[in-house]
Enzyme design. Structure first.
Site, short mmCIF file in Angstrom:
data_model
loop_
_atom_site.label_atom_id
_atom_site.label_comp_id
_atom_site.label_asym_id
_atom_site.label_seq_id
_atom_site.Cartn_x
_atom_site.Cartn_y
_atom_site.Cartn_z
N ARG A 285 0.77 -1.25 0.01
CA ARG A 285 -0.01 0.10 0.09
C ARG A 285 0.90 1.37 -0.10
O ARG A 285 2.17 1.24 0.72
CB ARG A 285 -0.89 0.02 1.14
N GLN A 314 -5.67 6.61 -4.64
CA GLN A 314 -6.07 6.07 -6.21
C GLN A 314 -7.38 6.54 -6.60
O GLN A 314 -8.29 6.41 -5.98
CB GLN A 314 -5.95 4.56 -5.69
N HIS A 333 -2.26 0.82 -10.16
CA HIS A 333 -2.44 -0.56 -9.37
C HIS A 333 -3.04 -1.68 -10.08
O HIS A 333 -4.18 -1.83 -10.20
CB HIS A 333 -3.46 -0.32 -8.32
P1 NDP Z 1 -1.50 -11.88 4.49
O1 NDP Z 1 -2.50 -11.51 5.37
O2 NDP Z 1 -1.25 -13.37 4.04
O3 NDP Z 1 -0.10 -11.47 4.96
C1 NDP Z 1 0.23 -10.34 5.62
C2 NDP Z 1 1.39 -10.49 6.53
O4 NDP Z 1 1.66 -9.35 7.02
C3 NDP Z 1 1.09 -11.37 7.71
O5 NDP Z 1 2.13 -12.52 7.65
C4 NDP Z 1 1.21 -10.47 8.80
O6 NDP Z 1 1.74 -11.04 9.81
C5 NDP Z 1 2.22 -9.52 8.43
N1 NDP Z 1 2.24 -8.22 9.18
C6 NDP Z 1 1.03 -7.56 9.57
N2 NDP Z 1 1.35 -6.45 10.17
C7 NDP Z 1 2.94 -6.62 10.20
C8 NDP Z 1 4.08 -5.73 10.57
N3 NDP Z 1 3.74 -4.40 11.42
N4 NDP Z 1 5.26 -5.88 10.46
C9 NDP Z 1 5.49 -7.33 9.85
N5 NDP Z 1 4.70 -8.12 9.24
C10 NDP Z 1 3.51 -7.62 9.43
O7 NDP Z 1 -1.94 -11.04 3.26
P2 NDP Z 1 -1.09 -11.23 1.69
O8 NDP Z 1 0.29 -11.53 1.79
O9 NDP Z 1 -2.20 -11.77 0.80
O10 NDP Z 1 -1.32 -9.56 1.26
C11 NDP Z 1 -0.58 -8.64 2.05
C12 NDP Z 1 -1.00 -7.27 1.58
O11 NDP Z 1 -0.62 -7.09 0.01
C13 NDP Z 1 -2.46 -7.07 1.44
O12 NDP Z 1 -2.97 -6.58 3.00
C14 NDP Z 1 -2.65 -5.69 0.59
O13 NDP Z 1 -2.27 -4.65 1.21
C15 NDP Z 1 -1.49 -6.31 -0.50
N6 NDP Z 1 -1.95 -6.60 -1.56
C16 NDP Z 1 -1.84 -5.93 -2.79
C17 NDP Z 1 -2.21 -6.21 -3.94
C18 NDP Z 1 -1.87 -5.53 -5.34
O14 NDP Z 1 -2.54 -5.64 -6.12
N7 NDP Z 1 -0.79 -4.76 -5.37
C19 NDP Z 1 -3.14 -7.30 -4.06
C20 NDP Z 1 -3.36 -8.13 -2.83
C21 NDP Z 1 -2.74 -7.60 -1.69
P3 NDP Z 1 0.99 -11.90 10.95
O15 NDP Z 1 0.08 -12.80 10.05
O16 NDP Z 1 2.28 -12.82 11.63
O17 NDP Z 1 0.29 -11.11 11.83
#
Ligand code: NDP
Length: 384
Positions: A285, A314, A333
């Site tokens: 993001r 956006q 995006h």
């Molecule tokens: P997941 O929920 O599988 O993974 C998110 C990860 O981020 C989790 O492992 C979580 O940790 C970790 N996390 C949360 N907060 C923190 C922090 N402060 N420091 C370190 N790690 C943190 O989601 P996805 O991997 O599927 O997607 C991630 C993000 O990517 C989405 O939220 C979205 O914003 C973005 N995205 C972008 C897209 C695009 O088109 N550009 C499309 C899809 C997603 P834990 O689980 O250990 O708490």
């Protein structure tokens, strides 16, 4: 009967496509962790067709109108006179994609007296004020995993594009040149570099897996540590925080959700702690990085390149400084909206709606907010 308000991006400027580059999509049924792809009772679209634009309607019209509901689809989402705001007043369900987000702010949620369900057709529900959704009892759901692999592939492409100086070299070819020295003066091999991901969730881990064969040194930070078998298999170095990981990396990729803990994480201080000439890739993001600090780091040479597809707001305004900053590989995006991903998140949106209208539970892994609190995937990965 319910009003379903769906905000989608505009059709292509040359009109809705009548033919496609390829016939169909590979048939996949499960994600890498075993979670099944969306399982609606039926779909009314052709996988591989453009579904995320206004005329694609996420393939939902026949189904919703068949149940007697009203479907309003629009791309007009900004300001009090927008079609979105006008219909929000009596909408029961809002569907929006992060690529063209209908920002459901606290003010808008307060005005939407009938609103019960906000569906993100894709992943990342930060365009919804989650605190306000909790307060007003609005359920927030997204199609978890639907485009995680799409994004992971995009991240790998962008890392290689920046490190190899691909985009400027392509421009030389398009413009009739053969300027090898101009192309290669900023071109390196990825092999041997230290690459780290901020977050190793679905996307972050998929990026790590895809990069391992490049013989790089892999790092990650996350709130929860990965199982030790995965750390060993991929040779991962864990760091307790982004601050501790960044100085050790040549390439950093951001794959965490936007929430209070990650907003503004990459500011001048963190960027200046990175190695001179590091690359930063952000498909998570826009607000996770400080917009102007990134521009400054590219201009000073602290960053050798920045790429991604996420901006704020956006669509990004025409004069957004990331459009003209040096050594960037930005796109609109798009990474999570391939035709392949659209087929999955359109089916997932339908599955969520089928559950909602039948009064059946929505899959736990799709829930972000439910019953007045963070729930399911939201309780794991978000904070209020
Ligand atoms: P997941 O929920 O599988 O993974 C998110 C990860 O981020 C989790 O492992 C979580 O940790 C970790 N996390 C949360 N907060 C923190 C922090 N402060 N420091 C370190 N790690 C943190 O989601 P996805 O991997 O599927 O997607 C991630 C993000 O990517 C989405 O939220 C979205 O914003 C973005 N995205 C972008 C897209 C695009 O088109 N550009 C499309 C899809 C997603 P834990 O689980 O250990 O708490």
């Amino acid at each position: 009967m319910a009003k379903v308000l769906c905000v989608l991006y505009d059709d292509p400027i040359e009109g809705y496509p009548s033919e496609y580059a390829r016939d169909g999509l590979p048939v996949l049924t499960k994600y890498p962790d075993g979670q099944t792809h969306p399982t609606p009772n039926a779909i009314d679209f052709t996988p591989g067709h453009l579904l995320g634009s206004v005329s694609g309607e996420l393939g939902l019209r026949r189904y919703l109108e068949g149940l007697g509901h009203e479907l309003v689809v629009t791309s007009d989402k900004e300001g009090p006179d927008s079609e979105f705001e006008r219909h929000l007043a009596d909408a029961e369900v809002v569907i929006s994609q992060p690529f063209w987000p209908a920002y459901l702010t606290a003010e808008r949620i307060a005005k939407a007296a009938n609103l019960k369900l906000a569906v993100t057709a894709g992943i990342g529900s930060d365009h919804v004020d989650l605190d306000a959704a909790i307060e007003h009892g609005v359920t927030v759901a997204e199609v978890t995993y639907s485009n995680s692999i799409s994004v992971a592939e995009h991240v790998v492409m962008m890392i290689l594009s920046l490190v190899r100086n691909y985009l400027p070299s392509h421009e030389w070819a398009r413009n009739g040149g053969w300027n090898i020295a101009d192309c290669v003066q900023r071109s390196y091999d990825l092999e041997g570099m230290n690459v780290g991901t901020v977050a190793a969730g679905r996307i972050g881990l998929a990026v790590l897996r895809r990069l391992a064969p490049f013989d790089v040194r892999l790092h990650y930070t996350d709130r929860h540590r990965l199982p030790s078998e995965i750390e060993q298999e991929l040779g991962l170095t864990f760091h307790p925080s982004a601050q501790e990981m960044a100085p050790d990396c040549d390439v950093v990729t951001i794959n965490a959700p936007l929430h209070p803990q990650t907003q503004g994480l990459f500011d001048d201080k963190l960027l200046s702690s990175m190695r001179r000439g590091a690359y930063l890739i952000n498909t998570a993001r826009g607000l996770i990085v400080d917009r102007d600090a990134v521009v400054r780091a590219l201009e000073s040479g602290q960053l050798a390149g920045y790429a991604g597809d996420v901006w704020y707001p956006q669509p990004a305004p025409a004069d957004h400084p990331w459009r003209t900053m040096p050594h960037h590989g930005m796109t609109p995006h798009i990474s999570g909206s391939t035709l392949s991903a659209q087929a999955r998140y359109a089916a997932g949106s339908r599955e969520i709606l089928e559950c909602y209208f039948a009064g059946a539970p929505i899959r736990d892994e799709y829930l972000i907010v439910d019953g007045g609190k963070l729930a399911g995937a939201g309780a794991h990965s978000y904070s209020t």
